[in-house]
Design an enzyme around this catalytic site. Structure first.
Site, mmCIF file in Angstrom:
data_model
loop_
_atom_site.group_PDB
_atom_site.id
_atom_site.type_symbol
_atom_site.label_atom_id
_atom_site.label_comp_id
_atom_site.label_asym_id
_atom_site.label_seq_id
_atom_site.Cartn_x
_atom_site.Cartn_y
_atom_site.Cartn_z
ATOM 1 N N THR A 42 0.822 -1.215 0.000
ATOM 2 C CA THR A 42 0.000 0.000 0.000
ATOM 3 C C THR A 42 0.850 1.257 0.000
ATOM 4 O OG1 THR A 42 -1.861 -1.082 1.095
ATOM 5 C CG2 THR A 42 -1.710 1.308 1.314
ATOM 6 N N HIS A 453 21.484 29.201 12.113
ATOM 7 C CA HIS A 453 20.635 30.333 11.709
ATOM 8 C C HIS A 453 21.008 30.780 10.299
ATOM 9 C CE1 HIS A 453 18.306 34.022 12.080
ATOM 10 N NE2 HIS A 453 19.358 34.667 11.564
#
Length: 474
Positions: A42, A453
């Site tokens: 599936t 960052h």
């Protein structure tokens, strides 16, 4: 009739089955898989992979329609759904080929056909041998020392709204659509239902989603559910929660479907070109020959212990067929646990609440551990850390700053009890939270980890610091 002997036979070639087979082969076992359709099950052919391919195309289409926000004038943007579908199929085919290569690499024999477990017979003194009926009618008998059942699940039908594949569809039917409907009603606001709602809305379909519970994705933290509902409504998706479909009041015509839902004692009429029924999945336990064994089926799923053993110690079961979290990655690790136990190892015990859950809506949802409500119900005195993506530079750069990260921690022990995210690409960030819980890290320890960052991962670091009022940017 042909007869074969193996150390391990796996019944089912989905992710739980083929992962178990590969691990067993790595541990020196002679392994075979029985699969009646295509290897991959599936997840590869009717679930995870094709749906995520469509979701990616929908996300791209939505982004291109607002490209001027990024300073790019894109004119006459149009959707060619047949190309969307062909791209999806190319991805599935490529992964299917890769999976076939893995079977050869690990010397795993694949028997194609309908497998059925047989009881004690002239072939074997105990149950567990597998009879395979091939397409040509020939029978193959697979004798084994151990059997792993990994037959997966199928979409659940809703009485009165049985799928016909055309006007009333399951998610598997919807993946094969050649054209998009103008409108659709989605019955069920769980993971699959909201993913289809998000996708089809981005493709320009008018979407109404009906959920029996008071909230969408009711298994998620309440704050996450509320945020998803808010953002869905902002996008023009009609959300009807706390509503029951009146199954005896459904009209299916050539051009559409009419149905009534009851909410707070009042009846609301809904109409759309198509209906998608997404009300969960059912384990495939029928027709396997389980009646020829002492394997216990309880409430529609196979009962197993922590090593994935059934009540017959040489027969194991993994994946959706044992219930619990019906997630592909859960099935894979259950398969590893079964294979390692067969090989005499002691596999790491799986704890369902420490398995990350991901929902690929726009914005994405990811979570692990207990919700705030669950933690409080278990007697924990909780403290909460929360940080919005609106305070994250990378989210603003991406033009996608809706959502937040929420951390639930124990006030006394400082243990992380749960992490809940809704926002951009959070399915790629949840693994850090999962590792933190596996290693029993505290919010302070995760917060002290230097998050680069600008990155989206900074939101998790800030939320962890916020648990103790130490968030820098919040």
């Amino acid at each position: 009739m042909s007869e074969y002997k193996y150390d391990v036979v796996v019944l089912g070639g989905g992710i739980g089955g083929y992962t178990a087979a590969i691990r067993a082969a790595q541990l020196g076992k002679n392994v075979a898989i029985v699969e009646k359709e295509k290897m991959g099950g599936t997840c590869l052919h009717q679930g995870c992979i094709p749906s995520k391919a469509l979701l990616r195309s929908a996300e791209m289409f939505a982004s291109m329609n607002k490209s001027e926000e990024y300073g790019i004038a894109a004119e006459n943007v149009s959707l060619k759904f047949e190309l969307v579908q062909s791209r999806k199929q190319r991805i599935v085919d490529q992964l299917h080929q890769g999976l076939q290569f893995l079977m050869k690499k690990n010397k795993i024999t694949v028997h194609h056909g309908q497998g059925r477990i047989i009881g004690p017979s002239i072939f074997s003194p105990r149950s567990g041998a597998v009879s395979v009926e091939r397409e040509d009618g020939e029978i193959e008998m697979l004798l084994n020392s151990n059997l792993i059942i990994a037959t997966g699940s199928r979409p659940r039908n809703l009485p009165g709204l049985e799928a016909d594949g055309r006007m009333i569809m399951t998610s598997e039917d919807a993946l094969q659509m050649e054209t998009l409907p103008a409108s659709i009603i989605i019955i069920g606001g769980g993971v699959i239902g909201v993913e289809w709602a998000s996708m089809l809305n981005d493709f320009g379909v008018k979407v109404t989603i009906v959920e029996l519970d008071k909230h969408l994705v009711a298994q998620e933290d309440g704050d996450v559910s509320k945020e998803l509902e808010r953002l869905f409504k902002k996008r023009g998706i009609e959300v009807v929660t706390g509503a029951k479909v009146l199954a005896n009041e459904v009209e299916v015509g050539e051009t559409g479907v009419k149905l009534n839902v009851e909410k707070n004692g009042e009846v609301q009429a809904l109409e759309a070109e198509k209906v998608l029924v997404s009300v969960g999945r059912i384990a495939n336990v029928e027709g396997l020959g389980l009646e020829n064994t002492d394997v216990v089926v309880d409430k529609g799923v196979i009962r197993v212990n922590r090593f994935m053993q059934t009540s017959e110690s040489h027969i194991y079961a993994v994946g959706d067929v044992i219930g619990g979290l019906m997630l592909a990655h859960m099935a894979g690790h259950e398969g590893i646990a079964a294979a390692e136990h067969i090989a005499g190892l002691t596999p790491h015990e799986l704890h369902a609440h420490l398995v990350a859950k991901c929902t690929y809506t726009r914005p994405e949802i990811a979570s692990i551990g207990y919700t705030q409500k669950q933690a409080e119900e278990k007697g924990h005195q909780v403290k909460i850390g929360r940080f919005s993506f609106k305070g994250i530079g990378k989210a603003l750069v991406y033009g996608d700053s809706d959502g937040f990260v929420k951390v639930v921690a124990d006030r006394e022990t400082n243990d992380i009890l749960g992490v809940h995210m809704i926002g951009p690409q959070v399915t790629n960030s949840i693994t850090e939270a999962a590792l933190a819980q596996l290693l029993n890290a505290t919010p302070w320890e995760v917060g002290q980890t230097i998050h680069p960052h600008p990155t989206l991962s900074e939101a998790l670091g800030e939320a962890m610091l916020a648990v103790d009022g130490m968030s820098i940017n919040g």
